[in-house]
Structure formats: C-alpha cells, structure tokens
Design a protein around this motif. Structure first.
Motif, PDB file in Angstrom:
ATOM      1  N   CYS A  26       4.166  -3.905   8.057  1.00 41.71           N
ATOM      2  CA  CYS A  26       5.513  -3.332   7.985  1.00 41.71           C
ATOM      3  C   CYS A  26       5.471  -2.031   7.197  1.00 41.71           C
ATOM      4  CB  CYS A  26       6.477  -4.323   7.314  1.00 41.71           C
ATOM      5  SG  CYS A  26       6.643  -5.883   8.216  1.00 41.71           S
ATOM      6  N   PHE A  27       6.220  -1.050   7.657  1.00 37.53           N
ATOM      7  CA  PHE A  27       6.203   0.279   7.057  1.00 37.53           C
ATOM      8  C   PHE A  27       7.596   0.706   6.615  1.00 37.53           C
ATOM      9  CE2 PHE A  27       2.631   0.033   9.912  1.00 37.53           C
ATOM     10  CZ  PHE A  27       1.605   0.644   9.211  1.00 37.53           C
ATOM     11  N   ASP A  48       0.854  -1.195   0.000  1.00 43.44           N
ATOM     12  CA  ASP A  48       0.000   0.000   0.000  1.00 43.44           C
ATOM     13  C   ASP A  48       0.893   1.250   0.000  1.00 43.44           C
ATOM     14  OD1 ASP A  48      -2.377  -1.461   0.117  1.00 43.44           O
ATOM     15  OD2 ASP A  48      -2.177  -1.667   2.305  1.00 43.44           O
ATOM     16  N   PHE A  49       0.404   2.275  -0.728  1.00 44.62           N
ATOM     17  CA  PHE A  49       1.165   3.529  -0.834  1.00 44.62           C
ATOM     18  C   PHE A  49       0.311   4.709  -0.379  1.00 44.62           C
ATOM     19  CE2 PHE A  49       2.711   0.649  -4.059  1.00 44.62           C
ATOM     20  CZ  PHE A  49       4.089   0.773  -4.024  1.00 44.62           C
ATOM     21  N   SER A  50       0.953   5.666   0.239  1.00 46.23           N
ATOM     22  CA  SER A  50       0.341   6.974   0.513  1.00 46.23           C
ATOM     23  C   SER A  50       1.439   8.012   0.436  1.00 46.23           C
ATOM     24  CB  SER A  50      -0.334   7.000   1.889  1.00 46.23           C
ATOM     25  OG  SER A  50       0.621   6.807   2.921  1.00 46.23           O
ATOM     26  N   TRP A  51       1.065   9.240   0.056  1.00 42.32           N
ATOM     27  CA  TRP A  51       2.081  10.277  -0.102  1.00 42.32           C
ATOM     28  C   TRP A  51       1.511  11.635   0.300  1.00 42.32           C
ATOM     29  CZ3 TRP A  51       0.612  14.104  -3.386  1.00 42.32           C
ATOM     30  CH2 TRP A  51      -0.327  13.800  -4.387  1.00 42.32           C
ATOM     31  N   THR A  52       2.424  12.503   0.640  1.00 46.18           N
ATOM     32  CA  THR A  52       2.064  13.894   0.936  1.00 46.18           C
ATOM     33  C   THR A  52       3.066  14.810   0.237  1.00 46.18           C
ATOM     34  OG1 THR A  52       3.420  13.988   2.937  1.00 46.18           O
ATOM     35  CG2 THR A  52       1.099  13.308   3.192  1.00 46.18           C
ATOM     36  N   ARG A  53       2.585  16.010  -0.112  1.00 46.99           N
ATOM     37  CA  ARG A  53       3.456  17.043  -0.705  1.00 46.99           C
ATOM     38  C   ARG A  53       3.154  18.352   0.007  1.00 46.99           C
ATOM     39  NH1 ARG A  53       1.988  20.672  -3.750  1.00 46.99           N
ATOM     40  NH2 ARG A  53       0.226  19.535  -4.636  1.00 46.99           N
TER      41      ARG A  53
END
Length: 266
Positions: free
Chosen positions: A53-54, A5-10
């Motif tokens: 796991c991260f 799984d992916f998540s992102w911030t800018r």
C-alpha cells in the motif's frame, strides 16, 4: 504503521543553492542555503509504503534568508565633537539591529550600546586621528547575520600651542609665528579695531603676523588677534585669542619757559 518504508525527493528551487536531492530513509538531514533576501519554501515529496500500500505526502520547509547589511560600512570621517549618525539598513524585511562601541584610547566617550540607528557626539582628546569602532549585529525572522565593524575616524581639533600673551612697544613691529598641535594646520586671523591703536584693524592668512601697532595715547592699551585654525577639514569652533599689550613710547614734551621760547636767561 509498523514496518513502513519511506522515500523522498526534493526538486531544485530558485534561490536555494542545493542541487535536487533524494533519500530512502525517514530521516532528512541537510543544510539548505537561501541565497536571496526573502523567505523561500522548499518542498520534500514523500512516498510511504507498507504491505503493497502506498501513500504520498509533502513536507514544506520555510528557509529564512541570512540578513546582510546594505548600508555602507565605511562612513566618512568626522571632526572632534561632531555628531556621528548611522542608519543601518538591510534588504531583508523585518531586520533588527543592535550595536556596541568599546572604549578607545583618545576618545573621551565611555563605552555604549544601543539598537537601531545611532547618533552621538564623539570627542577626540588627542592631536592625531582616532578611530572609533561600532560592532553592529543584525537579525531577521530569528536568523542572525554576520556582525560587521563600522569604523569612523575622528579628526582632532587644531589648537594653538605656546604663549598667548605678549607685550610690545608702540611703533614697533609685532611679530608672531603660530604653531598648532595638529600637523597640516592652516591659519586665518583678524584684529578688530581698538580705540587709540592704529592701524584700525587688520586681517591675514598664514601662521605669521607682522603688524606695527601704534598707541596714540600715553597709557598702555591691549589689542587681540583672533586665530581660526583648520586641519583635515575641521575648524576650531571658537577662534583662539592672542593678546598683545602695547606700551606707549617715551615722548619729549617742550614746556614754555618764557614769553620768548628761543631765549634763555643765565
């Protein structure tokens, strides 16, 4: 790792107009707008998770600016046959410029292309103002800017119209009214001294000449008036000539007929 799984911030970055952004997929698709004239690095912070796991990682994106012109795009007008020079400038480092000029009726020059600064004489073959157009493009760091049109007005050279050769008689008033092919033309003229033609010389302004020419000998003589014309701040480089032939007037000469000039024999 399968099933990650992916998540992102800018975060917001000065010079980038975008507001902060977030996402929960592995795909990023957004337009980044750089409002400055320098490169700016935008960082995407990723969180990657699988089976509890991260991991954290970053994606760094360099956003090049769109180069823009900082030099004037409205140059001053020039005179016919004068050299037009233009030095393009941009506040973006490493900017590269190209230009092209298409054919324009009334401008003698053939179409042309070039890079960087330009310098070329432009020839106006008409009696009115003609505008030549240069299309300038700019690129920096592989990014193109918006092309701009550089318009330069080319004024015509004023010239005398009508006859340039005249004949007058000695002692009579020579009258000439100049006319030009360009509206608003102003005039200056001079006549240099020619031996045996009086008065010795003369100068004047305006389109009209009123000059009494006297031939002091008894053969035809020629004198010239040199006209300097100006219009729209442009002067004819080579003064134009008005040529006047001065014919002598008839002269009665008395011969000595006897030792007593006042006496005649039958």
């Amino acid at each position: 790792t399968t099933g990650t799984d992916f998540s992102w911030t800018r975060d917001a970055v000065p010079g980038i107009s975008n507001t902060p952004g977030i996402g929960t997929t592995r795909y990023i698709s957004e337009t980044l707008t750089n409002t400055t004239d320098s490169q700016i690095v935008v960082i995407y912070a990723f969180t990657i998770a699988d089976s509890g796991c991260f991991n954290a990682d970053t994606l760094r994106v360099t956003v090049n600016p769109t180069p823009v012109f900082t030099s004037t795009i409205t140059p001053s007008a020039i005179c016919d046959s004068a050299v037009f020079t233009y030095n393009p400038k941009s506040s973006t480092s490493g900017a590269i410029f190209t230009w092209s000029r298409v054919y324009v009726g009334g401008i003698y020059n053939a179409p042309a292309t070039g890079t960087g600064a330009l310098s070329e004489a432009l020839y106006n073959t008409t009696n009115v103002n003609v505008t030549a157009t240069y299309v300038y493009s700019v690129m920096a760091n592989g990014c193109p800017g918006t092309p701009v049109d550089i318009l330069v007005t080319v004024h015509p050279t004023p010239k005398l119209t009508g006859d340039h050769n005249f004949i007058t008689c000695s002692g009579r008033n020579f009258n000439y009214s100049a006319q030009s092919n360009v509206l608003g033309t102003t005039y200056k003229w001079n006549r240099y001294y020619v031996s045996n033609i009086g008065p010795r010389d003369n100068v004047g302004t305006g389109d009209v000449i009123n000059d009494v020419l006297v031939d002091s000998v008894y053969v035809p003589l020629t004198t010239k008036y040199y006209y300097q014309l100006a219009a729209n701040g442009c002067t004819n480089i080579h003064p134009e000539e008005i040529v006047v032939k001065v014919n002598p007037g008839p002269d009665l000469r008395t011969g000595i007929l006897s030792n007593s000039p006042n006496m005649l024999c039958s």
